[in-house]
Design an enzyme around this catalytic site. Structure first.
Site, PDB file in Angstrom:
ATOM      1  CB  VAL A 288     -19.923 110.794 -27.046  1.00 52.29           C
ATOM      2  CG1 VAL A 288     -19.927 112.305 -26.886  1.00 52.29           C
ATOM      3  CG2 VAL A 288     -21.357 110.248 -27.089  1.00 52.29           C
ATOM      4  NE  ARG A 290     -13.719 103.346 -28.740  1.00 54.98           N
ATOM      5  CZ  ARG A 290     -14.041 103.674 -27.486  1.00 54.98           C
ATOM      6  NH1 ARG A 290     -14.755 104.765 -27.271  1.00 54.98           N
ATOM      7  NH2 ARG A 290     -13.658 102.924 -26.473  1.00 54.98           N
ATOM      8  CG  ASP A 314     -15.072 113.056 -26.051  1.00 59.23           C
ATOM      9  OD1 ASP A 314     -14.298 113.934 -25.624  1.00 59.23           O
ATOM     10  OD2 ASP A 314     -15.078 111.881 -25.623  1.00 59.23           O
ATOM     11  CD  GLU A 319      -9.990 109.706 -30.902  1.00 60.03           C
ATOM     12  OE1 GLU A 319      -9.321 109.196 -29.966  1.00 60.03           O
ATOM     13  OE2 GLU A 319     -11.224 109.731 -30.909  1.00 60.03           O
ATOM     14  CG  HIS A 338     -11.394 109.468 -26.812  1.00 54.98           C
ATOM     15  ND1 HIS A 338     -11.131 108.555 -27.808  1.00 54.98           N
ATOM     16  CD2 HIS A 338     -12.312 108.864 -26.018  1.00 54.98           C
ATOM     17  CE1 HIS A 338     -11.840 107.452 -27.630  1.00 54.98           C
ATOM     18  NE2 HIS A 338     -12.564 107.626 -26.546  1.00 54.98           N
ATOM     19  CB  SER A 340     -17.016 112.489 -23.122  1.00 54.30           C
ATOM     20  OG  SER A 340     -16.851 111.149 -23.516  1.00 54.30           O
TER      21      SER A 340
END
Length: 377
Positions: A288, A290, A314, A319, A338, A340
């Site tokens: 959670v 990076r 997450d 990404e 991403h 959370s």
């Protein structure tokens, strides 16, 4: 004569600041205490160039809809300073709005630095300072940067624990069966992780997020260890706090590893092939922090080999995660985009602390959550 005039102006600004200064409101005071927000050692009024005059605030519609009264609170905190509200929805404002401002509340971004020499304070709503990692020493010097550190910690910690519990109980596979309207009692044979009580959870990055994760894991009866870069200090519910060079040794004994690290030059690619070769066989990996701190190919290999029992992600690298990534199809992987921090609580806390830091800025008081730009957090 010049010295006298300068001194007079400084004293006048200080007097005006004193007129609008007040203690934090109760909501801000509660957040500061509960989440352990830290204030700078020196008042901002000692910073050369401090003279609150024109402040730009990004206030996108989603933020103001969740936090009624936010704009009024900002105006109250600004005192006699001019407050420019950007409600366009863009966290990076139009360059025309930046002209002549001495403070910006929004998103730390290289484009923000076009505000010019008057800019001395930048507040980043979020905890991540990635966008400002490329700033030059000249762009950082003489400026104070603050962010939303610790404010999203409770939400991200709950998200982390939710993924851990779901993976431990095999819920992703059950959910896939549910979508197929299939009563598959054979899936129980795949639930082999065991109960969480007395298992060891390693928090990598014992900051605001990591501390919240640790507290919740301890409440589940887990033994909690941690890694932090700054010191060996930690709360009493963490049994051992190691330094960064102890990562491999602590990971070898951990049943669950939670990555709560910021992205820096030292953390990029930290969870790589070497790490997954050392991690305890059959462990869970929750990320959670990076995405770029994890080598995606190394993680996939560890999952396919069974070295890692399951992963809750997450954040990923890259990404968004490509549609053809094997991770999407694995029953022992949970992926969230991403998100959370989702939920109004984090946003509400962010708005309250933005207002509080604005009050402190205008009053020249010590600022909350100052970022060490060399370290990146």
């Amino acid at each position: 004569m010049k010295i006298t005039i300068t001194l007079t102006i400084t004293l006048l600004v200080s007097c005006l600041a004193a007129q609008v200064s007040s203690a934090p409101n109760q909501d801000a005071a509660n957040i500061i205490q509960e989440l352990g927000l830290r204030e700078a050692s020196k008042p901002l009024s000692r910073q050369p160039g401090w003279a609150p005059s024109k402040i730009l605030v990004s206030a996108p519609p989603f933020l103001t809809s969740i936090t009624p009264g936010y704009l009024q609170q900002l105006r109250g905190a600004a005192g006699t300073a001019e407050l420019v509200i950007d409600d366009s929805g863009a966290f990076v404002p139009d360059p025309a709005l930046l002209q002549g401002v001495d403070a910006v509340i929004g998103l730390c971004d290289p484009a923000t630095m076009t505000a010019g020499a008057d800019l001395i304070w930048v507040h980043n709503y979020f905890v991540g300072m990635d966008r400002c990692a490329s700033l030059t020493p000249e762009q950082v010097s003489g400026r104070t940067f603050t962010n939303g550190k610790r404010l999203s910690g409770p939400a991200i910690a709950e998200h982390s624990i939710a993924m851990m519990l779901s993976l431990a109980r095999g819920l992703p596979a059950y959910y896939r069966a549910q979508m197929d309207s299939k009563w598959d009692n054979n899936l129980r044979q795949q639930v082999r992780f065991g109960e969480l009580k007395d298992k060891t959870l390693l928090v990598v990055g014992l900051g605001g997020i990591g501390t919240e994760v640790a507290w919740r894991a301890h409440g589940l009866g887990m033994k909690v260890t941690a890694i932090r870069n700054s010191s060996r200090s930690g709360p009493d519910y963490v049994s051992y706090v190691g330094l960064s060079d102890e990562l491999m040794a602590l990971a070898a004994d951990a049943d669950v590893v939670v990555n709560a690290l910021p992205l820096t030059s030292k953390t990029a690619g930290l969870f790589n092939e070497k790490f997954f070769a050392k991690v305890k066989k059959g462990s869970l990996f929750i990320s959670v922090g990076r995405g770029k701190s994890t080598d995606t190919d190394a993680l996939i290999a560890a999952l396919e080999s069974g070295r890692v029992y399951g992963a809750g992600l997450d954040v990923t690298d890259p990404e968004p995660l490509p549609a053809d990534s094997p991770l999407w199809l694995m029953d022992n992987v949970i992926i969230t985009p991403h998100s959370s921090t989702a939920g109004s609580d984090s946003i509400r806390r962010g708005a309250i602390i933005a207002v509080e830091n604005l009050r402190r800025y205008v009053a020249g008081e010590p600022m909350l959550s100052v970022v060490n730009m060399d370290a990146g957090y």
